[in-house]
Write an enzyme that holds these catalytic residues in place. Structure first.
Site, PDB file in Angstrom:
ATOM      1  N   ILE A 255     -17.476   1.730  -3.049  1.00 37.53           N
ATOM      2  CA  ILE A 255     -19.059   1.991  -2.439  1.00 37.53           C
ATOM      3  C   ILE A 255     -19.997   1.317  -3.498  1.00 37.53           C
ATOM      4  O   ILE A 255     -19.756   1.349  -4.921  1.00 37.53           O
ATOM      5  CB  ILE A 255     -19.334   3.272  -2.679  1.00 37.53           C
ATOM      6  CG1 ILE A 255     -20.568   3.340  -1.475  1.00 37.53           C
ATOM      7  CG2 ILE A 255     -19.660   3.978  -3.542  1.00 37.53           C
ATOM      8  CD1 ILE A 255     -20.751   5.045  -0.710  1.00 37.53           C
ATOM      9  N   HIS A 256     -20.817   0.586  -3.386  1.00 36.12           N
ATOM     10  CA  HIS A 256     -21.959  -0.115  -3.991  1.00 36.12           C
ATOM     11  C   HIS A 256     -23.291  -0.227  -3.403  1.00 36.12           C
ATOM     12  O   HIS A 256     -23.379  -0.422  -2.401  1.00 36.12           O
ATOM     13  CB  HIS A 256     -21.141  -1.514  -4.443  1.00 36.12           C
ATOM     14  CG  HIS A 256     -20.916  -2.391  -3.166  1.00 36.12           C
ATOM     15  ND1 HIS A 256     -19.794  -2.210  -2.480  1.00 36.12           N
ATOM     16  CD2 HIS A 256     -21.583  -3.468  -2.542  1.00 36.12           C
ATOM     17  CE1 HIS A 256     -19.870  -3.229  -1.513  1.00 36.12           C
ATOM     18  NE2 HIS A 256     -20.686  -3.846  -1.504  1.00 36.12           N
ATOM     19  N   LEU A 257     -24.213  -0.045  -4.164  1.00 33.78           N
ATOM     20  CA  LEU A 257     -25.856   0.063  -3.839  1.00 33.78           C
ATOM     21  C   LEU A 257     -26.297  -1.336  -4.205  1.00 33.78           C
ATOM     22  O   LEU A 257     -26.029  -1.840  -5.533  1.00 33.78           O
ATOM     23  CB  LEU A 257     -26.495   1.399  -4.682  1.00 33.78           C
ATOM     24  CG  LEU A 257     -27.938   1.048  -4.252  1.00 33.78           C
ATOM     25  CD1 LEU A 257     -28.409   1.383  -3.266  1.00 33.78           C
ATOM     26  CD2 LEU A 257     -28.440   2.173  -5.636  1.00 33.78           C
TER      27      LEU A 257
END
Length: 338
Positions: A255-257
DNA sequence: GTTCTAGAAC
DNA sequence: GTTCTAGAAC
């Protein structure tokens, strides 16, 4: 994986290597050359996390061990990061921790030889300016690192070394990291789609939005806060608008913002998929994700979200349709100068 | 995710 | 003829 070294600041002895995730007890003795009776033979217990770049320090002895002059306390455990100073006992015998890239070449038989460089690939020129967050990004070879990793990491959905696992490699690379703390790391997107484009990644592996659970709320809020901080330190933050959000269906694992400026002025933005992934509902605001997780206890992605990538090209500011990517890019200049 | 390229669009 | 996209390969 980097190697971890426990370094005597007074240069009393050679650095002591701390193996990854193994406890090492140190104190008075021949290893440290400390003869002070106030120092226990097992004054501290150290455990290095070479991936995350810190060691945890537990005070075993009765007399105080301190980190940056703050006493740890017997039985307590604190992290020691590069730059911080540990005093073994009574504010004496200073130590620091250092992580170095493992450059040893084992040359074992059957090791894959370095793949031929593609003509477009840049050379990774080492620069000394390690502290600057705006330093030039290098292009590390993912395949080399992953070929070593593959021996120890069990195969999951995708084999290590597959392109979709690239972020997991990049986030561990000190050359890519522009910020890190106990929970997250920030790297610059390798192929930025705007003048400023960062990725905030948690150290703990969360495969996708689907895997989010209520207990991740605080982590997501922290990621958002760190993203905000990246914007604050950006010299263009008065001139440019930013968005923080997630791709509904990301291509890359872990997961990456995305923290991305809204100029979309970048040679890496090349096609419809790139454009629509940041300017349609395919891009979900970080705050919306957090709100959804708090409300529903999970994050769901609407059916047909993937189709949004095929929508006609539309300016994100005036919503005027543009026939091609080059025309869209030309059009974007109108909004930049205004 | 990117690169490469055939062939569609102009 | 050139530009541009879309899909396969990685």
């Amino acid at each position: 994986m980097p190697s971890c070294w426990f370094v005597s600041e007074d240069d009393c002895h050679k650095p002591i290597q701390l193996p990854h995730q193994q406890t090492v007890s140190l104190g008075r003795g021949p290893e440290t050359k400390i003869k002070d009776q106030k120092c226990s033979r097992n004054q501290v217990e150290l455990r290095a996390d070479c991936n995350r770049g810190f060691i945890s320090v537990k005070q075993l002895g009765t007399n105080p061990t301190s980190v940056d002059h703050v006493v740890v306390g017997k039985g307590n455990q604190v992290p020691l990061k590069p730059g911080q100073k540990l005093y073994m006992v009574n504010q004496l015998y200073p130590y620091t921790v250092r992580f170095t890239e493992d450059t040893s070449v084992t040359g074992s038989a059957g090791e894959k030889s370095k793949p031929a460089k593609r003509p477009h690939q840049r050379d990774s020129t080492e620069d000394k300016n390690e502290e600057s967050p705006a330093r030039k990004m290098s292009t590390p070879s993912h395949t080399e690192q992953e070929s070593n990793r593959a021996k120890t990491t069990p195969a999951k959905a995708e084999p290590a070394g597959h392109w979709s696992q690239g972020l997991k490699v990049s986030m561990q690379d000190p050359k890519m990291q522009v910020y890190k703390d106990e929970k997250v790391v920030v790297i610059k997107d390798k192929y930025p789609k705007a003048r400023h484009h960062w990725l905030v990644l948690p150290w703990d592996s969360i495969s996708s939005l689907k895997a989010l659970r209520p207990e991740h709320c605080e982590l997501l809020k922290h990621m958002h806060k760190v993203g905000d901080r990246m914007i604050q330190q950006c010299p263009d933050n008065q001139k440019l608008r930013f968005r923080l959000g997630y791709h509904a269906i990301p291509s890359m694992s872990h997961i990456h913002l995305h923290v991305i400026s809204q100029d979309f002025d970048s040679p890496c933005l090349k096609n419809k998929k790139h454009w629509n992934s940041f300017t349609t509902d395919y891009f979900v605001d970080s705050q919306d994700i957090i709100a959804m997780l708090e409300r529903d206890g999970k994050v769901s992605v609407k059916e047909g979200t993937g189709e949004l990538l095929k929508l006609p090209l539309r300016c994100h500011i005036c919503h005027k349709e543009q026939a091609t990517i080059p025309k869209l890019k030309d059009h974007l200049k109108v909004h930049l100068s205004s």
